[in-house]
Design a protein around this motif. Sequence first.
Motif, PDB file in Angstrom:
ATOM      1  N   UNK A 275      33.970  31.007  18.591  1.00  0.00           N
ATOM      2  CA  UNK A 275      33.009  31.475  19.585  1.00  0.00           C
ATOM      3  C   UNK A 275      32.202  30.283  20.095  1.00  0.00           C
ATOM      4  N   UNK A 276      31.818  30.352  21.358  1.00  0.00           N
ATOM      5  CA  UNK A 276      30.995  29.296  21.917  1.00  0.00           C
ATOM      6  C   UNK A 276      30.499  29.656  23.291  1.00  0.00           C
ATOM      7  N   UNK A 277      29.983  28.655  23.975  1.00  0.00           N
ATOM      8  CA  UNK A 277      29.487  28.851  25.335  1.00  0.00           C
ATOM      9  C   UNK A 277      30.259  27.954  26.282  1.00  0.00           C
ATOM     10  N   UNK A 278      30.388  28.415  27.490  1.00  0.00           N
ATOM     11  CA  UNK A 278      30.956  27.605  28.571  1.00  0.00           C
ATOM     12  C   UNK A 278      29.787  27.185  29.463  1.00  0.00           C
ATOM     13  N   UNK A 279      29.558  25.883  29.551  1.00  0.00           N
ATOM     14  CA  UNK A 279      28.442  25.340  30.331  1.00  0.00           C
ATOM     15  C   UNK A 279      29.004  24.515  31.481  1.00  0.00           C
ATOM     16  N   UNK A 280      28.613  24.854  32.699  1.00  0.00           N
ATOM     17  CA  UNK A 280      27.832  26.010  33.105  1.00  0.00           C
ATOM     18  C   UNK A 280      28.525  26.678  34.269  1.00  0.00           C
ATOM     19  N   UNK A 281      27.983  27.831  34.616  1.00  0.00           N
ATOM     20  CA  UNK A 281      28.393  28.483  35.839  1.00  0.00           C
ATOM     21  C   UNK A 281      27.807  27.700  37.014  1.00  0.00           C
ATOM     22  N   UNK A 282      28.245  28.026  38.205  1.00  0.00           N
ATOM     23  CA  UNK A 282      27.686  27.363  39.386  1.00  0.00           C
ATOM     24  C   UNK A 282      26.243  27.801  39.611  1.00  0.00           C
ATOM     25  N   UNK A 283      25.567  27.094  40.509  1.00  0.00           N
ATOM     26  CA  UNK A 283      24.132  27.254  40.696  1.00  0.00           C
ATOM     27  C   UNK A 283      23.864  27.839  42.075  1.00  0.00           C
ATOM     28  N   UNK A 284      23.224  29.023  42.159  1.00  0.00           N
ATOM     29  CA  UNK A 284      23.011  29.655  43.471  1.00  0.00           C
ATOM     30  C   UNK A 284      21.908  28.972  44.273  1.00  0.00           C
ATOM     31  N   UNK A 285      22.212  28.635  45.514  1.00  0.00           N
ATOM     32  CA  UNK A 285      21.230  28.013  46.412  1.00  0.00           C
ATOM     33  C   UNK A 285      21.335  28.680  47.778  1.00  0.00           C
ATOM     34  N   UNK A 286      20.335  28.448  48.604  1.00  0.00           N
ATOM     35  CA  UNK A 286      20.294  29.069  49.930  1.00  0.00           C
ATOM     36  C   UNK A 286      21.059  28.244  50.956  1.00  0.00           C
ATOM     37  N   UNK A 287      21.705  28.934  51.877  1.00  0.00           N
ATOM     38  CA  UNK A 287      22.329  28.264  53.022  1.00  0.00           C
ATOM     39  C   UNK A 287      21.224  27.994  54.039  1.00  0.00           C
ATOM     40  N   UNK A 288      20.991  26.723  54.345  1.00  0.00           N
ATOM     41  CA  UNK A 288      19.915  26.345  55.253  1.00  0.00           C
ATOM     42  C   UNK A 288      20.409  25.616  56.500  1.00  0.00           C
ATOM     43  N   UNK A 289      21.506  24.920  56.397  1.00  0.00           N
ATOM     44  CA  UNK A 289      21.972  24.096  57.519  1.00  0.00           C
ATOM     45  C   UNK A 289      23.371  24.508  57.971  1.00  0.00           C
TER      46      UNK A 289
END
Length: 997
Positions: A301-315
């Motif tokens: 057992x373990x962790x998968x680091x990391x998922x992607x990071x949500x950001x806003x579409x600005x441009x």
Amino acid sequence: MSDLMTCMPFSQLMNWVLKEHNTKGTVFGIHRPYVADQTKTMEIFGRKLETAIGPAAGPNSQLAQNIVASYYAGSRFFELKTVQKMDGAELAACVNKPCIKADDECYNCEWSTELYVPQAQNEYIKAWFLLSVIAKEFGLGSMDGFQFNISVGYDLAGIKTPKIDGFIENMKEAKDTECFQECKKYLMEHIQDFKNVTAEDVESISSQICNSATISTLHGCPPQEIESIAEYLLTEKGMHTFIKCNPTLLGYDYARKTMDDMGYDYVAFGSFHFEDDLQYTDAVPMLERLQKLAEEKTLEFGVKITNTFPVDVKAGELPSEEMYMSGKSLYALSMTVASNLSRDFGGKLRIAYSGGADYFNIDKIVGCGIWPVTMATNLLKPGGYQRLQQIAQKLEAQGYQPFTGVDVAALQKAVEEAKSDRHHVKSAKLPQSRKSAEAVPLVGCYTAPCEDTCPIHQDIVTYVKLAGEGKMDEAFQVILDKNALPFITGTICAHACMGACTRNFYETPVQIRDTKLAAATAGYSAGLAALKVTGDCGKNVAVVGGGPAGMAAAYYLARAGAKVTLFEKRELLGGVVRYIIPDFRIADEAIDKDVSLLLKLGVDIQTGKEIADVAQLRESYDAVVLAVGACEPGTLRLEAGETMNALDFLEKFNRENGQVAVGKNVVVVGGGNTAMDTARAAKKTAGVENVYLVYRRTKRYMPADEEELLLAVEDGVEFRELLAPVKLEAGQLTCKKMVLGEVDASGRRSVTETEEEVQIPADTVIVAVGEKVPTEYYKNCGLAVDERGRVKVDSKTLESGIAGVYVIGDGLYGPAVVVKGMANAKAAAEAIVGAEVSTLCGQPSDKSAIYEKKGVLAEPCSDRPESSRCLGCATVCENCVDVCPNRANVSIKVPELEMAQVIHVDYMCNECGNCNSFCPYASAPYQGKFTLFANEADMADSKNDGFAVLDKETCRSKVRYLGNEFEWAPGADTALVGGLEMIIQTVCREYDYLLDI
């Protein structure tokens, strides 16, 4: 075109792999295989593993061919693309296209497989067989030296649905699936096609494809839900289980500060996900419970680091409101999550990693005891899957250690290093588009962006190649063909060529300017001796102005056989370069060497002569070239106090060797290259203690080249951003504080003045806000000017309204880089001479050598020439081939054509758009390249020019070309150009495996 991928039958895939390998020496376009050292394997999940790397669940692990290409290049651990209950057309309707933008940090707005779950299952089974077979057939490793890891989501109810439950069970044991049986049957019936694989080998292929799973959950998933999924997979499915963790575990404040400090301040995200996602205080006890449960079940057992990071579409990066960030910008955050968990678990928590892994950091990650490591962004850049080979070789040389725990101290050190590592921090300036204004051609699209971007289109690839071979005299001859000022440009050129270099997508551009100067220095004596007049135009031409543009015009004209008189009002040639640019940037000796080229060509140089009457001069010469520079000073009016002009200060600085009385505190106003020169010179001026550079926006939006900006920082200039000067009183410059607004579609942020004021100590304020063209001079010469005071000229020849009078250089449109003035000079000279004033010196690069460099990251090094890093894009580009995860852009060798040709295979494409980011042309290959369609129906669903083969024996095809549709066959009288006819015939004759769909 349709964004729906068509899954190829196993027979086509197997035939494709064998035929391409045996006839082309490649597999799905991958040129160099990784051969595993089977004495250096490791173990995870109770199974052997030859390397610790592979594709993350994403675009590179969705289709069988993606997985094969990845394996061939070096992958052995495959995190298969996530499956969930929503799939196929229902999911596709939720994913806007294009959905990937990976030109720097990566953004995407897609998530799980776009296939139906049964299709995805079959792709993974086909890939399992393909890898098993090619491992033995091509001698790449053991038939059981790789592992598949399924990724499932996004909630327990969905995972328990018959569709996902069946997928899990079939991946655990596939022997009763129709696909497994078909693959095995095909191999047994075609065993004669193999040289090394036997029937016994086929029988030995395990039907137990996967015994591990990685849990993927949506943002906002409650901790109880995550834990229940893990418990289910451990207890009910008996699978080794990893949980994907999100960077939101770090908290908003830490993530925001880290991103800002690393230069990603423009990346917009709020606190919502940080508050809604799994909290760190909940994560630790949950992971402790699951770790204990796994131990009881004798599972890992373990962790998968990391998922992607949500950001806003600005441009307008992608057609979505929110997107997911990955790649180099995610590395420090991901490593911090790993560090925090490792610290709190005493290094005993198993960690799989994904988040900005690449060649430069893989040894640090694995060296800390973190593996397997999967990647997506790295494989979406030029070099593509081929990048895996170098990474696998690096880890092989490092050696593998069994997992005994994570080295917490080493991991923390890696985190701190990441925050300032140039491979992960954002550059001081946002990169400009590296695309040309031209659409990608259907035939012969290979181009060198460095040469295209250079205003005089130097044969850069050729002289870099010759210099690398030690042929400096020859390299200098190539440079001199188009470059009239090799020493000036070799020293201070703004090198747009390097900004366009494809190497920017790898690490650092080829050091073109340095190579030019090295070749000029070494080849100067021989080059000067060999330099001679090569034309016989016989015209008598006056050039007014002895700055770079005027010098260049004299060079081109004299070499073409004109009798040239060069008039300069100062005592020496060089203009701004000699008198204004600080001498610590360029020495007079460099300028003098360029002047010597003019003398060798017989230019009559008359200094100390200012020309006021152009009409009178024109009476004595066949043509007059005005290169008088932008000599009108720019101004900045303050409410109180006087300022000094930057050019006046710089000229005094040079003339008086830095002994200029400006006080202790100097403020420079401006953000261009001249401002940087001024600030650096002020810092070196006698008696100056502090230099402040004031600009109304931030460094990122300054017009100065990044190199010049960084040199100013290095020299100790203090940047005071977001300030607008108001008045200078009593040794203080009062400024209004500005604030940045929203990002527009161009990526530039607006700026608004506030009422808040800031004071800066200032004995002298030097203004570097741009010089103006000499409008009054032009008027006095009888030349027509526009509403902006610029002289009116023919846009191509630069001839003014007075016949035979041409205007070039900074005086034409305003201050510009030296090489732009040279381009003006070349255009005017060719108009006067009536012919080209340079030749084509380009030489093709060695194709095999280029393929050896593809996917290999290598920083500049004094031990090897820069030619070892040049990718020879004019001979082999294929960026679109490299970066397509689905291998939908295919390079084919057409016997009748010198260059390989790229075609787009419609049925393999899902319109992710990744090739658009890296094609040097303005259009996207998946839309602009000649397209192969599986059938007429698919062609009707597209607007692309292309063809559908109706009979591969005769090559009879349905064709769309220039918007017209018609049937074509060899010998047919149609409007189809020869190159495209050859492409169709080559596909039918030598790439028929593309047609077996």
